[in-house]
Design a protein around this motif. Structure first.
Motif, mmCIF file in Angstrom:
data_model
loop_
_atom_site.group_PDB
_atom_site.id
_atom_site.type_symbol
_atom_site.label_atom_id
_atom_site.label_comp_id
_atom_site.label_asym_id
_atom_site.label_seq_id
_atom_site.Cartn_x
_atom_site.Cartn_y
_atom_site.Cartn_z
ATOM 1 N N ILE A 1 0.837 -1.205 0.000
ATOM 2 C CA ILE A 1 0.000 0.000 0.000
ATOM 3 C C ILE A 1 0.869 1.251 0.000
ATOM 4 C CG2 ILE A 1 -1.606 1.345 1.423
ATOM 5 C CD1 ILE A 1 -2.877 -1.313 2.288
ATOM 6 N N TRP A 2 1.926 1.247 0.803
ATOM 7 C CA TRP A 2 2.820 2.404 0.876
ATOM 8 C C TRP A 2 3.526 2.628 -0.465
ATOM 9 C CZ3 TRP A 2 3.672 6.846 2.483
ATOM 10 C CH2 TRP A 2 4.937 7.433 2.552
ATOM 11 N N ILE A 3 3.940 1.552 -1.123
ATOM 12 C CA ILE A 3 4.578 1.684 -2.432
ATOM 13 C C ILE A 3 3.590 2.241 -3.449
ATOM 14 C CG2 ILE A 3 5.582 0.397 -4.355
ATOM 15 C CD1 ILE A 3 7.493 0.770 -2.072
ATOM 16 N N THR A 4 2.358 1.766 -3.426
ATOM 17 C CA THR A 4 1.337 2.279 -4.349
ATOM 18 C C THR A 4 1.089 3.763 -4.137
ATOM 19 O OG1 THR A 4 0.231 0.127 -4.535
ATOM 20 C CG2 THR A 4 -1.081 2.072 -5.042
ATOM 21 N N ILE A 5 1.032 4.199 -2.873
ATOM 22 C CA ILE A 5 0.834 5.621 -2.579
ATOM 23 C C ILE A 5 2.005 6.438 -3.121
ATOM 24 C CG2 ILE A 5 0.710 7.315 -0.719
ATOM 25 C CD1 ILE A 5 -0.813 5.235 0.927
ATOM 26 N N GLN A 6 3.232 5.959 -2.917
ATOM 27 C CA GLN A 6 4.395 6.693 -3.413
ATOM 28 C C GLN A 6 4.396 6.797 -4.934
ATOM 29 O OE1 GLN A 6 8.321 5.981 -1.348
ATOM 30 N NE2 GLN A 6 7.198 4.239 -0.529
ATOM 31 N N VAL A 7 4.122 5.686 -5.604
ATOM 32 C CA VAL A 7 4.100 5.705 -7.070
ATOM 33 C C VAL A 7 3.016 6.650 -7.578
ATOM 34 C CG1 VAL A 7 3.690 4.308 -9.139
ATOM 35 C CG2 VAL A 7 5.082 3.395 -7.279
ATOM 36 N N THR A 8 1.852 6.634 -6.939
ATOM 37 C CA THR A 8 0.756 7.507 -7.358
ATOM 38 C C THR A 8 1.115 8.978 -7.171
ATOM 39 O OG1 THR A 8 -0.873 5.812 -6.749
ATOM 40 C CG2 THR A 8 -1.683 8.060 -7.014
ATOM 41 N N VAL A 9 1.662 9.317 -6.021
ATOM 42 C CA VAL A 9 1.980 10.715 -5.726
ATOM 43 C C VAL A 9 3.078 11.236 -6.650
ATOM 44 C CG1 VAL A 9 2.954 12.273 -3.985
ATOM 45 C CG2 VAL A 9 1.210 10.607 -3.337
ATOM 46 N N PHE A 10 4.165 10.491 -6.774
ATOM 47 C CA PHE A 10 5.287 10.957 -7.596
ATOM 48 C C PHE A 10 4.909 11.010 -9.079
ATOM 49 C CE2 PHE A 10 8.139 9.048 -4.128
ATOM 50 C CZ PHE A 10 8.121 10.243 -3.422
ATOM 51 N N SER A 11 4.150 10.027 -9.538
ATOM 52 C CA SER A 11 3.711 10.029 -10.935
ATOM 53 C C SER A 11 2.765 11.193 -11.200
ATOM 54 C CB SER A 11 3.027 8.706 -11.284
ATOM 55 O OG SER A 11 3.886 7.612 -11.111
ATOM 56 N N ALA A 12 1.863 11.464 -10.246
ATOM 57 C CA ALA A 12 0.920 12.568 -10.414
ATOM 58 C C ALA A 12 1.645 13.911 -10.442
ATOM 59 C CB ALA A 12 -0.117 12.548 -9.294
ATOM 60 N N LEU A 13 2.637 14.089 -9.575
ATOM 61 C CA LEU A 13 3.399 15.344 -9.576
ATOM 62 C C LEU A 13 4.125 15.540 -10.902
ATOM 63 C CD1 LEU A 13 4.903 15.331 -5.957
ATOM 64 C CD2 LEU A 13 3.015 16.724 -6.822
ATOM 65 N N LEU A 14 4.756 14.487 -11.391
ATOM 66 C CA LEU A 14 5.442 14.581 -12.682
ATOM 67 C C LEU A 14 4.449 14.853 -13.801
ATOM 68 C CD1 LEU A 14 7.933 14.320 -14.490
ATOM 69 C CD2 LEU A 14 7.586 11.826 -14.463
ATOM 70 N N ALA A 15 3.302 14.193 -13.758
ATOM 71 C CA ALA A 15 2.293 14.373 -14.800
ATOM 72 C C ALA A 15 1.756 15.802 -14.820
ATOM 73 C CB ALA A 15 1.135 13.385 -14.602
ATOM 74 N N VAL A 16 1.558 16.406 -13.642
ATOM 75 C CA VAL A 16 1.062 17.783 -13.581
ATOM 76 C C VAL A 16 2.079 18.749 -14.182
ATOM 77 C CG1 VAL A 16 0.500 19.660 -11.995
ATOM 78 C CG2 VAL A 16 -0.496 17.418 -11.642
ATOM 79 N N VAL A 17 3.341 18.564 -13.839
ATOM 80 C CA VAL A 17 4.391 19.435 -14.392
ATOM 81 C C VAL A 17 4.441 19.301 -15.919
ATOM 82 C CG1 VAL A 17 6.869 19.866 -14.463
ATOM 83 C CG2 VAL A 17 5.747 19.419 -12.275
ATOM 84 N N VAL B 1 7.440 5.229 -12.291
ATOM 85 C CA VAL B 1 7.004 6.609 -12.077
ATOM 86 C C VAL B 1 7.208 7.434 -13.345
ATOM 87 C CG1 VAL B 1 7.547 8.737 -10.831
ATOM 88 C CG2 VAL B 1 7.316 6.590 -9.588
ATOM 89 N N LEU B 2 8.349 7.270 -13.986
ATOM 90 C CA LEU B 2 8.647 8.029 -15.191
ATOM 91 C C LEU B 2 7.683 7.681 -16.321
ATOM 92 C CD1 LEU B 2 10.609 10.082 -16.441
ATOM 93 C CD2 LEU B 2 12.032 8.150 -17.162
ATOM 94 N N ALA B 3 7.426 6.392 -16.521
ATOM 95 C CA ALA B 3 6.519 5.975 -17.590
ATOM 96 C C ALA B 3 5.107 6.496 -17.357
ATOM 97 C CB ALA B 3 6.506 4.448 -17.703
ATOM 98 N N LEU B 4 4.609 6.363 -16.141
ATOM 99 C CA LEU B 4 3.251 6.830 -15.840
ATOM 100 C C LEU B 4 3.171 8.348 -15.902
ATOM 101 C CD1 LEU B 4 2.372 4.453 -12.860
ATOM 102 C CD2 LEU B 4 1.414 4.370 -15.159
ATOM 103 N N GLY B 5 4.164 9.035 -15.352
ATOM 104 C CA GLY B 5 4.146 10.498 -15.339
ATOM 105 C C GLY B 5 4.188 11.089 -16.732
ATOM 106 N N LEU B 6 5.053 10.550 -17.605
ATOM 107 C CA LEU B 6 5.151 11.070 -18.965
ATOM 108 C C LEU B 6 3.892 10.772 -19.777
ATOM 109 C CD1 LEU B 6 8.859 10.162 -19.844
ATOM 110 C CD2 LEU B 6 7.939 12.382 -19.137
ATOM 111 N N THR B 7 3.324 9.588 -19.582
ATOM 112 C CA THR B 7 2.137 9.213 -20.343
ATOM 113 C C THR B 7 0.923 10.030 -19.924
ATOM 114 O OG1 THR B 7 2.969 6.954 -20.609
ATOM 115 C CG2 THR B 7 0.621 7.318 -20.970
#
Length: 248
Positions: free
Chosen positions: A14-30, A88-94
């Motif tokens: 669960i903690w890993i999923t939260i981290q991946v979601t947060v970091f990917s979302a931040l990258l995606a917003v930028v 994180v990079l793949a999800l954020g860029l996509t």
């Protein structure tokens, strides 16, 4: 499934999923704001290059991109990605590419008179974006961003395929160890639903706050019935005024 399996596997997942979601979302917003803003540029070369990025990442698979980053990049460039960073990079860029279209459409919907007013006041392009265009476009971005965020949350399950120990990866381990598929995957569905529901409620609060800053906040605590009542009362008031004017 025992309590020890849940605490030893699911909780870290669960903690890993939260981290991946947060970091990917931040990258995606930028990425979304940078590419979406560039796609509104007056320079055709800027629009062309940002459009290439949009079409490239919109037309590729996040899963294949993760595999490429983890397995192909080391062979091609002699450089190894940490699997979590690759996910994180793949999800954020996509999802940043998807979000750039939201930003571009919302900025394009801002009335031209508002931009002209900024020009008349001597604002630079960046000042017009920061003070005029983005504050008015932001409330229109939040609902589609909410949908993209939920899709991103569900997309984090793909990182389990590159050996990142998220919730899905942990569920597979627990299923193998306990030989219980139904309770394990039922719990996994419930966890994703709970996270998605919490994110949705948070984005609703953010949308209300964004609209309140430009005077468009909906009434708090009012549901469908209250809105229908307000419209009915407004219609009756208009009819009364019309009747009064006719009688005169």
């Amino acid at each position: 499934m025992t309590e020890g399996m849940f605490s030893n596997y699911f909780l870290p997942g669960i903690w890993i999923t939260i981290q991946v979601t947060v970091f990917s979302a931040l990258l995606a917003v930028v990425v979304a704001f940078i590419i979406g803003t560039l796609r509104t540029s007056r320079l055709w070369i800027v629009r062309f290059l940002s459009g290439i990025y949009f079409e490239l990442f919109r037309g590729t698979s996040s899963l294949v991109l993760m595999f490429w980053l983890v397995f192909a990049v080391p062979l091609m460039f002699r450089w190894q990605f940490v699997p979590m960073y690759a996910g994180v990079l793949a999800l954020g860029l996509t999802y940043g590419a998807y979000g750039s279209e939201v930003v571009r459409g919302a900025l394009a919907a801002v009335p031209a008179a508002q931009r002209e007013a900024g020009v008349a006041l001597g604002f630079t392009k960046f000042q017009r974006l920061r003070r005029i265009e983005i504050p008015q476009a932001w409330p229109e971005m939040v609902p589609p961003f909410n949908n993209l965020l939920i899709e991103l949350l569900k997309g984090t399950a793909l990182v389990s395929t590159i050996m990142v120990a998220d919730m899905t990866y942990a569920a597979n381990l627990v299923r193998i160890g306990s030989n219980e598929s139904a309770p394990v995957y039922t719990l996994l569905l419930v966890l994703y639903f709970v996270f998605a529901f919490v994110l949705t409620r948070g984005m609703r609060v953010l949308e209300r706050h964004a609209k309140s800053r430009i005077g468009q906040a909906p009434p708090r605590g009012g549901g469908l019935w209250s809105r229908l009542t307000l419209r009915s009362n407004a219609g009756e008031g208009t009819g009364a005024l019309t009747a009064g004017g006719t009688s005169r």
